[in-house]
Write a protein that holds these residues in place. Structure first.
Motif, PDB file in Angstrom:
ATOM      1  N   ARG A   1      -6.642   3.026   1.261  1.00  0.00           N
ATOM      2  CA  ARG A   1      -7.290   1.901   0.309  1.00  0.00           C
ATOM      3  C   ARG A   1      -6.268   1.460  -0.378  1.00  0.00           C
ATOM      4  O   ARG A   1      -6.667   0.348  -1.061  1.00  0.00           O
ATOM      5  CB  ARG A   1      -7.772   3.153  -1.154  1.00  0.00           C
ATOM      6  CG  ARG A   1      -8.914   3.922  -0.942  1.00  0.00           C
ATOM      7  CD  ARG A   1     -10.305   3.040  -0.368  1.00  0.00           C
ATOM      8  NE  ARG A   1     -11.451   3.510  -0.519  1.00  0.00           N
ATOM      9  CZ  ARG A   1     -12.171   3.504   1.004  1.00  0.00           C
ATOM     10  NH1 ARG A   1     -11.139   3.087   1.480  1.00  0.00           N
ATOM     11  NH2 ARG A   1     -12.599   4.064   1.088  1.00  0.00           N
ATOM     12  N   SER A   2      -5.262   0.898   0.313  1.00  0.00           N
ATOM     13  CA  SER A   2      -4.614   0.087   0.382  1.00  0.00           C
ATOM     14  C   SER A   2      -3.692  -1.201   1.242  1.00  0.00           C
ATOM     15  O   SER A   2      -2.838  -2.306   0.542  1.00  0.00           O
ATOM     16  CB  SER A   2      -2.409   1.270  -0.226  1.00  0.00           C
ATOM     17  OG  SER A   2      -2.964   1.840   1.623  1.00  0.00           O
ATOM     18  N   LYS A   3      -4.137  -1.224   2.355  1.00  0.00           N
ATOM     19  CA  LYS A   3      -4.008  -1.932   2.820  1.00  0.00           C
ATOM     20  C   LYS A   3      -5.225  -2.976   2.927  1.00  0.00           C
ATOM     21  O   LYS A   3      -6.292  -2.618   2.880  1.00  0.00           O
ATOM     22  CB  LYS A   3      -4.074  -2.100   4.208  1.00  0.00           C
ATOM     23  CG  LYS A   3      -2.546  -0.833   3.834  1.00  0.00           C
ATOM     24  CD  LYS A   3      -2.453  -0.245   5.941  1.00  0.00           C
ATOM     25  CE  LYS A   3      -0.778   0.415   6.235  1.00  0.00           C
ATOM     26  NZ  LYS A   3      -0.800   0.941   7.337  1.00  0.00           N
ATOM     27  N   TRP A   4      -4.811  -4.262   2.607  1.00  0.00           N
ATOM     28  CA  TRP A   4      -6.015  -5.354   2.782  1.00  0.00           C
ATOM     29  C   TRP A   4      -6.563  -5.036   4.606  1.00  0.00           C
ATOM     30  O   TRP A   4      -8.288  -5.386   5.083  1.00  0.00           O
ATOM     31  CB  TRP A   4      -6.057  -6.548   2.859  1.00  0.00           C
ATOM     32  CG  TRP A   4      -4.966  -6.863   0.940  1.00  0.00           C
ATOM     33  CD1 TRP A   4      -5.431  -5.836   0.392  1.00  0.00           C
ATOM     34  CD2 TRP A   4      -4.839  -8.152   0.650  1.00  0.00           C
ATOM     35  NE1 TRP A   4      -4.553  -6.497  -0.516  1.00  0.00           N
ATOM     36  CE2 TRP A   4      -4.505  -7.543  -0.050  1.00  0.00           C
ATOM     37  CE3 TRP A   4      -4.776  -9.299   1.476  1.00  0.00           C
ATOM     38  CZ2 TRP A   4      -3.762  -8.934  -1.643  1.00  0.00           C
ATOM     39  CZ3 TRP A   4      -4.306 -10.507   0.458  1.00  0.00           C
ATOM     40  CH2 TRP A   4      -3.905 -10.401  -0.931  1.00  0.00           C
ATOM     41  N   VAL A   5      -5.979  -5.189   5.357  1.00  0.00           N
ATOM     42  CA  VAL A   5      -6.533  -5.113   7.189  1.00  0.00           C
ATOM     43  C   VAL A   5      -5.827  -3.738   7.607  1.00  0.00           C
ATOM     44  O   VAL A   5      -4.473  -4.266   7.490  1.00  0.00           O
ATOM     45  CB  VAL A   5      -6.117  -5.810   7.361  1.00  0.00           C
ATOM     46  CG1 VAL A   5      -5.931  -6.681   8.713  1.00  0.00           C
ATOM     47  CG2 VAL A   5      -6.565  -7.560   6.864  1.00  0.00           C
ATOM     48  N   THR A   6      -6.369  -3.175   7.904  1.00  0.00           N
ATOM     49  CA  THR A   6      -5.461  -2.359   8.998  1.00  0.00           C
ATOM     50  C   THR A   6      -6.010  -2.369  10.429  1.00  0.00           C
ATOM     51  O   THR A   6      -6.231  -3.298  10.872  1.00  0.00           O
ATOM     52  CB  THR A   6      -6.185  -0.681   8.427  1.00  0.00           C
ATOM     53  OG1 THR A   6      -5.309   0.140   8.730  1.00  0.00           O
ATOM     54  CG2 THR A   6      -7.629  -0.281   8.698  1.00  0.00           C
ATOM     55  N   PHE A   7      -5.496  -1.338  11.390  1.00  0.00           N
ATOM     56  CA  PHE A   7      -5.441  -1.033  12.719  1.00  0.00           C
ATOM     57  C   PHE A   7      -6.028   0.296  13.154  1.00  0.00           C
ATOM     58  O   PHE A   7      -6.255   1.098  12.391  1.00  0.00           O
ATOM     59  CB  PHE A   7      -4.198  -1.590  13.183  1.00  0.00           C
ATOM     60  CG  PHE A   7      -3.053  -0.385  13.130  1.00  0.00           C
ATOM     61  CD1 PHE A   7      -3.152  -0.237  14.257  1.00  0.00           C
ATOM     62  CD2 PHE A   7      -2.346  -0.533  11.812  1.00  0.00           C
ATOM     63  CE1 PHE A   7      -1.789   1.226  14.299  1.00  0.00           C
ATOM     64  CE2 PHE A   7      -1.689   0.401  11.751  1.00  0.00           C
ATOM     65  CZ  PHE A   7      -1.289   1.248  12.830  1.00  0.00           C
ATOM     66  N   ILE A   8      -6.992  -0.303  14.285  1.00  0.00           N
ATOM     67  CA  ILE A   8      -7.207   1.501  15.195  1.00  0.00           C
ATOM     68  C   ILE A   8      -6.145   0.706  16.847  1.00  0.00           C
ATOM     69  O   ILE A   8      -6.676   0.111  17.315  1.00  0.00           O
ATOM     70  CB  ILE A   8      -8.688   1.355  14.921  1.00  0.00           C
ATOM     71  CG1 ILE A   8      -8.868   2.465  15.205  1.00  0.00           C
ATOM     72  CG2 ILE A   8      -9.494   0.142  15.181  1.00  0.00           C
ATOM     73  CD1 ILE A   8     -10.328   2.827  15.099  1.00  0.00           C
ATOM     74  N   ASP A   9      -6.575   2.112  17.275  1.00  0.00           N
ATOM     75  CA  ASP A   9      -5.963   2.337  18.848  1.00  0.00           C
ATOM     76  C   ASP A   9      -7.008   2.854  19.705  1.00  0.00           C
ATOM     77  O   ASP A   9      -7.133   3.136  20.578  1.00  0.00           O
ATOM     78  CB  ASP A   9      -4.274   1.880  19.214  1.00  0.00           C
ATOM     79  CG  ASP A   9      -3.447   1.194  18.413  1.00  0.00           C
ATOM     80  OD1 ASP A   9      -4.074  -0.345  18.738  1.00  0.00           O
ATOM     81  OD2 ASP A   9      -2.535   1.648  17.627  1.00  0.00           O
TER      82      ASP A   9
ATOM     83  N   SER B   1      -0.956  -7.629  21.486  1.00  0.00           N
ATOM     84  CA  SER B   1      -0.123  -6.365  22.097  1.00  0.00           C
ATOM     85  C   SER B   1       0.247  -5.036  21.158  1.00  0.00           C
ATOM     86  O   SER B   1       0.071  -4.076  21.956  1.00  0.00           O
ATOM     87  CB  SER B   1       0.758  -6.727  23.388  1.00  0.00           C
ATOM     88  OG  SER B   1       1.427  -7.567  22.621  1.00  0.00           O
ATOM     89  N   ASP B   2       0.455  -5.848  19.955  1.00  0.00           N
ATOM     90  CA  ASP B   2       0.493  -4.924  18.519  1.00  0.00           C
ATOM     91  C   ASP B   2      -0.058  -5.696  18.364  1.00  0.00           C
ATOM     92  O   ASP B   2      -0.142  -5.798  17.171  1.00  0.00           O
ATOM     93  CB  ASP B   2       1.851  -5.367  18.883  1.00  0.00           C
ATOM     94  CG  ASP B   2       2.496  -4.621  17.561  1.00  0.00           C
ATOM     95  OD1 ASP B   2       2.282  -3.714  16.872  1.00  0.00           O
ATOM     96  OD2 ASP B   2       3.973  -4.048  17.398  1.00  0.00           O
ATOM     97  N   SER B   3      -1.268  -3.637  17.461  1.00  0.00           N
ATOM     98  CA  SER B   3      -2.126  -4.233  16.751  1.00  0.00           C
ATOM     99  C   SER B   3      -2.074  -4.281  15.395  1.00  0.00           C
ATOM    100  O   SER B   3      -2.059  -4.267  13.872  1.00  0.00           O
ATOM    101  CB  SER B   3      -2.809  -2.462  17.108  1.00  0.00           C
ATOM    102  OG  SER B   3      -3.118  -1.524  17.448  1.00  0.00           O
ATOM    103  N   LYS B   4      -1.285  -2.608  15.151  1.00  0.00           N
ATOM    104  CA  LYS B   4      -0.258  -3.162  13.808  1.00  0.00           C
ATOM    105  C   LYS B   4       0.341  -4.105  13.211  1.00  0.00           C
ATOM    106  O   LYS B   4       0.167  -4.604  12.267  1.00  0.00           O
ATOM    107  CB  LYS B   4       0.595  -1.885  13.254  1.00  0.00           C
ATOM    108  CG  LYS B   4       1.643  -1.575  12.721  1.00  0.00           C
ATOM    109  CD  LYS B   4       2.459  -0.481  12.438  1.00  0.00           C
ATOM    110  CE  LYS B   4       3.226   0.250  11.052  1.00  0.00           C
ATOM    111  NZ  LYS B   4       3.825  -1.195  10.724  1.00  0.00           N
TER     112      LYS B   4
END
Length: 254
Positions: A165-173, A111-114
């Motif tokens: 470019r800084s994160k390995w995994v990101t999120f999209i809503d 419920s919290d993609s971030k």
């Protein structure tokens, strides 16, 4: 140095046979070199194609596989939209990969993609024994598909996640394709892999494949995938490869 290797086959079934041979070989080489095989799956039609023959391949040491997900929908793990469920149904339920070696989204965080993305970062680091403040992890193989719009993983055209470019995994809503909330590996992680294999069949994406493979159209997220030290593979059926004229398909051999 990265090489692009394009292979085309008369049917989707023959693509599945080639993937079986490719992954059996990649698995054996990785296990020989460092004792395990780390592979990331995307969803869509890819898991069924990959698993069709692989799930019955007794030569593969599945006990040494570590399975990750190149992207995941923020839904419960038993939801029909879950990439984990898709891979489980097609492959994991048929082969002896220890459950502790299947690195999935935290169901408590869907419920919290971030937070789910941040947690998956940490899960990758723990499983691979690396530090999230250092360079991205190196997967042995990442298996990808593409959409008609040129998206791969959950990296969509015109969305800022493509430039992360800084994160390995990101999120999209605000995914243009439901469900809206997802987590996804980023381009730096894809481009650190020892091998990346796109799997595209059916012919409906032949124009998109040409724009990526021949034209390197950087408005399409999949065109950003170019492993810096690994190899890039395209496993296509002839209907999908029919417009390629620059990077023409070559004979498949291990």
């Amino acid at each position: 140095m990265q090489q692009t290797k394009v292979h085309s086959f008369p049917s989707a079934d023959q693509v599945a046979q080639a993937l079986n041979a490719f992954l059996a070989h990649a698995s054996a080489e990785a296990i020989k070199q460092h004792g395990r095989f780390t592979v990331a799956f995307s969803g869509g039609s890819l898991p069924a194609t990959v698993a069709k023959y692989l799930k019955d391949n007794k030569s593969v040491d599945f006990a040494k596989w570590f399975v990750f997900f190149s992207d995941e929908r923020c839904v419960p793990l038993d939801d029909p939209e879950s990439n984990f469920k898709l891979v489980k149904d097609e492959l994991l339920s048929h082969v002896p990969i220890p459950d502790s070696q299947v690195i999935r989204i935290s169901e408590a965080l869907v419920s919290d993609s971030k937070r789910a993305a941040e947690d998956y970062d940490l899960q990758i680091a723990k499983a691979l024994g690396c530090d999230v403040v250092n360079q991205p992890p190196v997967f042995d193989c990442i298996l990808l598909g593409i959409g008609p719009d040129g998206h791969t993983c959950s990296l969509f055209p015109g969305h800022p996640e493509v430039q992360e470019r800084s994160k390995w995994v990101t999120f999209i809503d605000d995914s243009p394709k439901p469900p809206a909330s997802r987590i996804t590996l980023t381009i730096p992680v894809l481009n650190r892999a020892r091998s990346v294999a796109f799997v595209v069949t059916g012919g409906s994406k032949c124009d998109t494949v040409k724009a990526i493979v021949d034209g390197r159209d950087m408005s399409l997220p999949a065109a950003h995938v170019a492993p810096s030290e690994g190899d890039l593979y395209w496993f296509l059926d002839d209907a999908t490869a029919k417009y390629l004229t620059v990077n023409k398909p070559a004979e498949f051999k291990l």
